[in-house]
Write a protein that holds these residues in place. Structure first.
Motif, PDB file in Angstrom:
ATOM      1  N   ASP A 142      29.288 -24.164 -26.466  1.00 22.49           N
ATOM      2  CA  ASP A 142      30.066 -24.766 -25.372  1.00 22.49           C
ATOM      3  C   ASP A 142      31.248 -25.578 -25.900  1.00 22.49           C
ATOM      4  OD1 ASP A 142      28.564 -26.744 -26.553  1.00 22.49           O
ATOM      5  OD2 ASP A 142      27.848 -27.645 -24.690  1.00 22.49           O
ATOM      6  N   THR A 143      31.528 -25.448 -27.190  1.00 21.73           N
ATOM      7  CA  THR A 143      32.621 -26.214 -27.779  1.00 21.73           C
ATOM      8  C   THR A 143      33.716 -25.295 -28.302  1.00 21.73           C
ATOM      9  OG1 THR A 143      31.589 -26.163 -29.958  1.00 21.73           O
ATOM     10  CG2 THR A 143      31.045 -28.034 -28.540  1.00 21.73           C
ATOM     11  N   SER A 144      34.859 -25.900 -28.577  1.00 18.65           N
ATOM     12  CA  SER A 144      35.958 -25.181 -29.211  1.00 18.65           C
ATOM     13  C   SER A 144      36.571 -26.112 -30.252  1.00 18.65           C
ATOM     14  CB  SER A 144      36.999 -24.780 -28.160  1.00 18.65           C
ATOM     15  OG  SER A 144      38.031 -24.025 -28.746  1.00 18.65           O
ATOM     16  N   VAL A 145      36.632 -25.647 -31.479  1.00 15.22           N
ATOM     17  CA  VAL A 145      37.178 -26.456 -32.556  1.00 15.22           C
ATOM     18  C   VAL A 145      38.323 -25.704 -33.211  1.00 15.22           C
ATOM     19  CG1 VAL A 145      36.681 -27.685 -34.709  1.00 15.22           C
ATOM     20  CG2 VAL A 145      34.862 -27.355 -33.021  1.00 15.22           C
ATOM     21  N   ARG A 156      30.244 -34.347 -29.905  1.00 13.88           N
ATOM     22  CA  ARG A 156      29.695 -33.538 -28.824  1.00 13.88           C
ATOM     23  C   ARG A 156      28.657 -34.323 -28.016  1.00 13.88           C
ATOM     24  NH1 ARG A 156      25.429 -30.395 -28.010  1.00 13.88           N
ATOM     25  NH2 ARG A 156      25.645 -28.742 -26.442  1.00 13.88           N
ATOM     26  N   MET A 209      30.449 -24.058 -34.186  1.00 15.30           N
ATOM     27  CA  MET A 209      30.662 -23.476 -32.843  1.00 15.30           C
ATOM     28  C   MET A 209      29.589 -22.441 -32.514  1.00 15.30           C
ATOM     29  SD  MET A 209      34.698 -22.997 -32.092  1.00 15.30           S
ATOM     30  CE  MET A 209      35.141 -22.306 -33.691  1.00 15.30           C
ATOM     31  N   ASP A 211      38.232 -34.088 -22.499  1.00 19.47           N
ATOM     32  CA  ASP A 211      37.177 -33.889 -23.500  1.00 19.47           C
ATOM     33  C   ASP A 211      37.753 -33.482 -24.861  1.00 19.47           C
ATOM     34  OD1 ASP A 211      37.958 -31.281 -23.058  1.00 19.47           O
ATOM     35  OD2 ASP A 211      35.975 -30.576 -22.418  1.00 19.47           O
ATOM     36  N   ARG A 212      39.018 -33.859 -25.083  1.00 24.18           N
ATOM     37  CA  ARG A 212      39.649 -33.537 -26.367  1.00 24.18           C
ATOM     38  C   ARG A 212      39.594 -34.733 -27.327  1.00 24.18           C
ATOM     39  NH1 ARG A 212      45.364 -31.588 -24.126  1.00 24.18           N
ATOM     40  NH2 ARG A 212      44.818 -33.260 -22.665  1.00 24.18           N
ATOM     41  N   ASN A 253      26.883 -24.413 -31.297  1.00 26.47           N
ATOM     42  CA  ASN A 253      27.249 -25.171 -30.100  1.00 26.47           C
ATOM     43  C   ASN A 253      28.289 -24.390 -29.307  1.00 26.47           C
ATOM     44  OD1 ASN A 253      25.929 -28.000 -30.692  1.00 26.47           O
ATOM     45  ND2 ASN A 253      26.924 -27.371 -32.599  1.00 26.47           N
ATOM     46  N   ARG A 303      34.397 -31.843 -26.153  1.00 22.91           N
ATOM     47  CA  ARG A 303      34.139 -30.406 -26.226  1.00 22.91           C
ATOM     48  C   ARG A 303      35.268 -29.639 -26.930  1.00 22.91           C
ATOM     49  NH1 ARG A 303      30.002 -32.018 -25.393  1.00 22.91           N
ATOM     50  NH2 ARG A 303      28.362 -31.407 -23.930  1.00 22.91           N
ATOM     51  N   ARG A 304      36.463 -30.205 -26.939  1.00 26.66           N
ATOM     52  CA  ARG A 304      37.610 -29.545 -27.605  1.00 26.66           C
ATOM     53  C   ARG A 304      38.105 -30.483 -28.700  1.00 26.66           C
ATOM     54  NH1 ARG A 304      41.562 -28.550 -22.792  1.00 26.66           N
ATOM     55  NH2 ARG A 304      40.589 -30.508 -22.099  1.00 26.66           N
TER      56      ARG A 304
END
Lengths: 233, 233, 233, 233, 233, 233
Positions: free
Chosen positions: D128-131, D96, D123, D19-20, D126, D101-102
């Motif tokens: 549930d994400t990581s940026v 997304r 973030m 999911d990157r 959202n 997600r990443r």
């Protein structure tokens, strides 16, 4: 002079001799047993009647306004405040582009008040213009006439029930509805507003005589016309 | 069923049995010798006529659209694209809030096309809805009928001249105006557009017989009604 | 003359003798078995090929566009309409700030049409400019050439399959896909669009001969170049 | 894995196992004698090189950024900050929506910093994400390598002069330009910035050996790849 | 000269002799055991102390900033980036409207950095102005003084604990908190940030002597004042 | 309980037992001989005094409001309506995110009325909240007290002259200024407003006794406190 009954050449001719215009603001929202378009019908008709002997053009009424508290009443549409002030600004920009400099906004719905704030901001951006924001139904003389006839008068009550806003085949209640607590209502979200208000009348009888309504109308037309005739910057 | 002829209780009753609605989109802009409101008048009337036997509510037409190329013609008002798509989105949001799920937008002005793009974006945000964006005047059957009668037809020519859009006491040219170079026109700013276009007709005769116009209207009503009746998501 | 192959001093020198520029508009979205960047690749290459003998600078293609209907296809990115028109406006503002006055927007994706509306609005704000919005793939001559070769042609079919948009190691179907019902598709939300479309081709074969593709390309380059050479305001 | 070299089916397959994603941010702006696209070229290439052994998709680089101070240099385009953060937000929303997600944003231009602020705001919307927002050129290890080679390094100096950003047939100055007063420059409007900066180099030599440049590149690729491999939320 | 201690006639008189003004930017956000208004208190006080001998007006501090990472800490309010840059732009527009041309923004919160980008964009729109964006706490001399006293210093640690930011009756930890991994923290959504940070101090002791704090303050006042006195465009 | 005198742990503890908060809205604008911050000082102090026995947190007052008509008075700053409603919305969003559900907005400036409209829109988006928008100075009991003392009272007259809003060393006129024609003033652009208004007082004496002012204040504190205690949705 309704703009929808004119072509561009006629407006061009008008602009050689005058720079006034009228923009009516309405709303599509619950008015108890009355038409969902009461505010549009009234702001446009008062504009047309006031402008008639002066020949000032009346632009098409904006039929949607700001009315989030009534969102749970079917048929009600509310524009967001940001949308609405952009809309009114674009219309004012267009009027100015073509030479209009004195603009009377005839507002038919209390919730549209942000357009009045916008008008002042817009004049700061366009200092060669003068805009009046006129709530026709609670201007001093009109409001006095209403209260002289019956002080219990409000949104969707008799005071908005004219021959041109009532619907055929709709039976109206005959009792006088007690006034709702407006300050309390303004702290409620839409479903709670509907639960509190029921049919949507804020308070007062649902209908009075056509003679009384005409008397109010005559005062309102006169008061609106006076704003067209004088007191510009 | 025009919403302005209904109250909220009647819309509430309708929503118990159906979830379709119509939103007409108009414009206030030059139409040569015709009314400045041609696009509003036609989109609203075609909606009402198409919906009549089906009882589907027709919301008030939006009387201002996107028409920057005509800004130098007095009486023309153009909304900025950002304003316009916010306006249409807010109306769609309001319709959905009250239970409408199938919405036919009947558009009367080519410049309003961004509302069609918005409708698709809005469905992505609201996947339980279906929106059709219908340019009534150039839908396949209607356009074929126009071209069958006279292939030289355009903005502000005879094809928009119906008994309900022409003005009393306005004399119309009788010659056939040659088509303007539309691709060239689209690269011009408003003053140059006006210099090129003159009276505003893009090309063609200014009037044809009422019988021919009625024949076009009948096809357009039929074609619009078919969109209400079937083909929803 | 790709701007990425130039420095500012070279653009400065160019502006002393000419004021034309090209802005290609692309999209990142499903194209069935073809590259997700088909629209960007094609709009940029057609721009570069058309501009080459004229020395007109081609600015970097905007690689993201408006494509909400394809949102359920992995790899598709859709900008909101408001975002997109702001983006194109800022680029146009920048071009004008530096002296460009005649700008050809070469669009590679139908969903980007609101940028064409924006271009007209922008000319009204900047009347000393001329902007042409060119959908290269359905301009009259190019479209005629496509239809001459095979009238069943559409998004993601053979007509977008050039040696520079097809992927290595991807096997293409050999049958002719029937055309999807586009009017029906436009009333669907993204998941339903994907269910209807399957692999994403709207209809037609997946590949034709390189000679046929080159013939289309030659027409399109010629037609785009003609827009650079003449017909400015 | 450049997204432009893939189709949607390949991205769909990828998303079943990972999911990157990488989003490179560039700019079109003066870089003295170097390409106007230096920031786009470098952010995209560092992304591709870092992602290569990991198979992570690199989305098309955003070729326009925020660079108002350089507006008086021909060929420079600056997006307004509001436009830019909407643009990046829409792209993040799209990623997304499809399951990413990443997300590593590889930024090639200091003026794009507001996108870093936006990433944090996004973030919060959202969770549930990581940026990660990565300024590849001044990340700790890369910056240390640059300074080890020559501490006088800056915008448009040797440190941006790679074989893939320098232009053919352009002669570069050989002297070391003294560093401009950056704090003073940031209080200047565009014309004054150009008057102060001259050719646009902030300070330092214009070119160093390809070996030194490759050494820097190797460190930067390594450092960027490490961010892809670990340290996610 | 705090503007809240002046009337308009006094500002009018000032503008006849000078065109400098100060705008402090604060934030309402967690600062561990310290006041939620640390950033507002400090940016305003440093402004007032720096301006005092020069008689330059200090406008009211903006008490809300951009701080989405701290949203899960009660009492924290974060403005969206779009809101914030509009807010700062409107204030700058107002200052310029009245004759201010040299404006020092004294920022007290790192998250407000987009206002620095906005300041540069605003100067491009208003080339007759000069704006300095000053992060008072990490300006070179002030930061050097902090690090001379204790290099482990950060948000909500001793370095923000002045007699005018600490709260009565709050007991402070006495140990030195290890520095958090800031790069890791910036890739986290608000709940995870709170879980990682605990009380909110990024690292370092919670309090040092008032003499040390006064020494830092003196340097910061001096450094800020120097920006008011010289180095304008 | 001023939020600036609390830390996040204390707000967290409060939220376990209550969900009410106060947001004061001020303005930085001409108030004749009085402080440019009259509206901020009064809205904040009335909030603090009303909340004191109840322990309800008072967030930092927003020191800038909507006041375009006063833009020609030095020291006046006016936010655009769009900016202002975004600002208030973001603050309301933040309060709700942390658990506040009943919010009293204490407004000190008539021009900020669009925030009242926004509050209603925001409740429609967040139906689990209740927001009261309170113009403290013209609430029924407070206004009655003012008029009992002296009916000629207005912006910048004695009714805003409290010991905490008057400036040291400023001599006040002693005569009673006649009321300006407010309806006429609202149709004027800023320079004309200043020409009409002169010192900025709308009408009335400039000062009355401290006893009278304290009597008004006591009523206003009581009336504001009652809104905190009851009548929530």
């Amino acid at each position: 002079m309704k703009v929808c009954d004119r072509n561009w050449q006629q407006v061009e001719a008008y602009l050689k001799t005058d720079d006034r215009a009228i923009l009516p603001l309405g709303s599509t929202e619950q008015h108890a047993q009355l038409s969902l378009s009461v505010d549009t019908i009234l702001s446009e008709k008062i504009s047309v009647d006031a402008a008639e002997p002066l020949g000032i053009p009346v632009f098409p009424a904006v039929p949607y306004g700001i009315t989030p508290y009534f969102l749970s009443y079917p048929g009600t549409i509310s524009l967001r405040q940001e949308t609405y002030i952009r809309l009114v600004r674009d219309i004012l920009d267009g009027l100015r582009h073509q030479g209009f400099r004195r603009i009377l906004i005839v507002n038919g719905h209390g919730g549209n008040q942000p357009a009045g704030s916008l008008a002042i901001e817009w004049m700061a951006d366009n200092p060669d213009t003068s805009v009046k924001f006129h709530n026709w139904w609670n201007a001093p003389l009109t409001l006095a006439k209403v209260q002289e006839i019956d002080p219990v008068a409000s949104h969707a009550s008799w005071m908005e029930n004219f021959p041109w806003t009532r619907l055929a085949d709709v039976v109206l209640p005959t009792q006088q509805k007690p006034m709702v607590d407006l300050a309390y209502m303004r702290a409620l979200s839409p479903d709670k507003v509907k639960a509190l208000l029921g049919d949507g009348n804020f308070g007062g009888y649902y209908q009075r005589s056509d003679e009384e309504m005409q008397a109010i109308w005559d005062v309102a037309v006169e008061e609106t016309r006076a704003l067209l005739e004088g007191g510009w910057a």
